[in-house]
Design an enzyme around this catalytic site. Structure first.
Site, PDB file in Angstrom:
ATOM      1  N   LYS A 187       3.617  -2.276  -7.260  1.00  0.00           N
ATOM      2  CA  LYS A 187       4.274  -3.135  -6.267  1.00  0.00           C
ATOM      3  C   LYS A 187       4.443  -4.529  -6.844  1.00  0.00           C
ATOM      4  O   LYS A 187       3.493  -5.121  -7.351  1.00  0.00           O
ATOM      5  CB  LYS A 187       3.449  -3.187  -4.981  1.00  0.00           C
ATOM      6  CG  LYS A 187       4.084  -3.993  -3.859  1.00  0.00           C
ATOM      7  CD  LYS A 187       3.243  -3.897  -2.582  1.00  0.00           C
ATOM      8  CE  LYS A 187       3.878  -4.656  -1.424  1.00  0.00           C
ATOM      9  NZ  LYS A 187       3.060  -4.541  -0.182  1.00  0.00           N
ATOM     10  N   ASP A 203      -4.042  -6.974   9.161  1.00  0.00           N
ATOM     11  CA  ASP A 203      -2.775  -6.301   9.491  1.00  0.00           C
ATOM     12  C   ASP A 203      -3.041  -4.815   9.689  1.00  0.00           C
ATOM     13  O   ASP A 203      -2.432  -3.960   9.052  1.00  0.00           O
ATOM     14  CB  ASP A 203      -1.745  -6.529   8.386  1.00  0.00           C
ATOM     15  CG  ASP A 203      -0.332  -6.126   8.806  1.00  0.00           C
ATOM     16  OD1 ASP A 203      -0.111  -5.925  10.017  1.00  0.00           O
ATOM     17  OD2 ASP A 203       0.536  -6.013   7.920  1.00  0.00           O
TER      18      ASP A 203
END
EC number: 2.7.11.1
Length: 391
Positions: free
Chosen positions: A134, A235
């Site tokens: 990523k 999150d």
């Protein structure tokens, strides 16, 4: 003499020391072999879009791919079904990736990507055999406590992995300086789960009551262990949990909103400055008591609320089918409605007669307690671990 085999990642895959040293990439590209067919475990890939693998990867790579046999592959279609990503990596994309981030390709074959900055593929450095690279901008960010130069995201991730609450972060780097931080980047290379997330997994796979309760008890226990280490994920949602096998465990990913127990954090680029760390990562998972000013983090009661939403996603595929804006769609008739949706969607395996239905009802009741509007009415994390374990 036979080559010495050593585990490449926690004993999941064993490779000759020579292969680990030489890696997967060819020293120079070769011409494509018209007879080449990419074989990954039980699957021989029909598409020619990945012919470039032969051009740029050596026999170490193709032999390892051919010999893959993780236990969660039950039929050939599982090989690519479990691999996330929305687009195939073509040769041009691969060459761009190699030019900028070639060191990550030493033992990694990227085959799919999302938005051109998240690459999914196969690597012996991952316990599942699947890995994800990523690449993202990093012009903000916070610093880990007492670890100069280490982002809080990395600190939280590595701590979670130590607690068996996250996949292995194999490599990471931050490029850039304070002066050019607007163009700075963070790169992470890590283990990848089945379908990419728990949301993706349970969209396609049906869970038993046992699996559902076990995963939720395990997840709650891991979140509790992290909190005791002073780390909050920030999150928490189904999309930020991955499944490492068909029956779990679930592990946390995407720690970019992670924070400590307080409301202030140290800036990564300006370590002498602190600021208020306010955001809930995803509004749809914000608990009803969340204020609009400072101190907007979920806190422990808020985490219990988020666990309730994650449980609903497993049970009915999407929580919005039964619970919207912190309210049950059918009011006091929510139990019957949830069961009706489960039966209609086929998301939980209800075989087992009255005993299974009683356990489902017990699970629905526990989830409802997690979703109480009054934080004081929700169970503690310790109680939740115990009660999920008893279902």
């Amino acid at each position: 003499m036979a080559e010495k085999l050593i585990p490449s990642c926690r004993g999941q895959w064993f490779l000759p020391a020579r292969v680990l040293r030489e890696g997967f990439l060819r020293a120079r590209p070769v011409a494509v072999d018209g007879g080449f067919k990419l074989t990954i475990g039980p699957l021989t890939v029909a598409t020619r879009v990945w012919d470039w693998v032969y051009v740029h990867y050596n026999e170490n790579a193709t032999d390892w791919l051919r010999g893959m046999n993780p236990p969660f592959w039950e039929e050939p279609c599982d090989v690519l079904d479990f691999l996330p990503g929305v687009a195939c990596v073509n040769e041009a994309t691969f060459l761009t990736l190699k030019k900028k981030y070639g060191s990550y390709l030493h033992l990694f074959v990227p085959l799919r990507h999302t938005r051109g900055n998240i690459f999914f593929g196969f690597s012996p450095l991952s316990a599942t055999g699947m890995a994800v690279l990523k690449i993202k901008t990093f012009h903000g960010g916070t610093q880990a406590p007492d670890r100069p130069g280490v982002p809080m995201e990395v600190y939280a991730w590595e701590t979670a992995h130590f607690l068996d609450a996250a996949p292995k972060l194999i490599e990471w780097e931050v490029s850039g300086t304070r002066e050019n931080r607007k163009s700075a980047q963070m790169v992470t290379f890590s283990e990848c789960g089945l379908y990419g997330s728990m949301e993706g997994y349970f969209y396609r796979e049906r869970a038993t009551v046992d699996i559902c309760a076990t995963i939720l008890a395990d997840l709650t226990g891991k979140l509790l262990a992290l909190i005791r280490k002073g780390i909050y994920h920030g999150d928490l949602k189904s999309e930020n949990i991955i499944m490492m096998s068909r029956s779990g465990p679930g592990k946390l990913i995407d720690f970019e909103h992670s924070h400590g127990p307080g409301e202030t954090m140290t800036s990564f680029w300006y370590p002498d400055r602190t600021f208020f760390w306010n955001p809930i990562g995803t509004e749809a998972y914000a608990p009803p008591e969340r204020s609009r000013g400072r101190g907007r983090n979920a806190g422990v009661p808020g985490i219990v609320f988020q666990i309730g939403l994650i449980a609903l996603n497993i049970m009915v595929e999407r929580m919005e089918r039964v619970f919207v804006n912190h309210t049950w769609i059918k009011g006091d008739g929510y139990r019957a409605h949830v069961l009706k949706v489960i039966k209609a969607r086929g998301t939980l395996d209800l075989r087992g007669g009255a005993r299974t239905l009683a356990r489902v009802d017990e699970l629905i009741g526990l989830v409802a307690r997690c979703l109480e509007r009054d934080p004081a009415m929700r169970p503690s994390l310790e109680t939740l671990v115990d009660e999920f374990s008893k279902i």
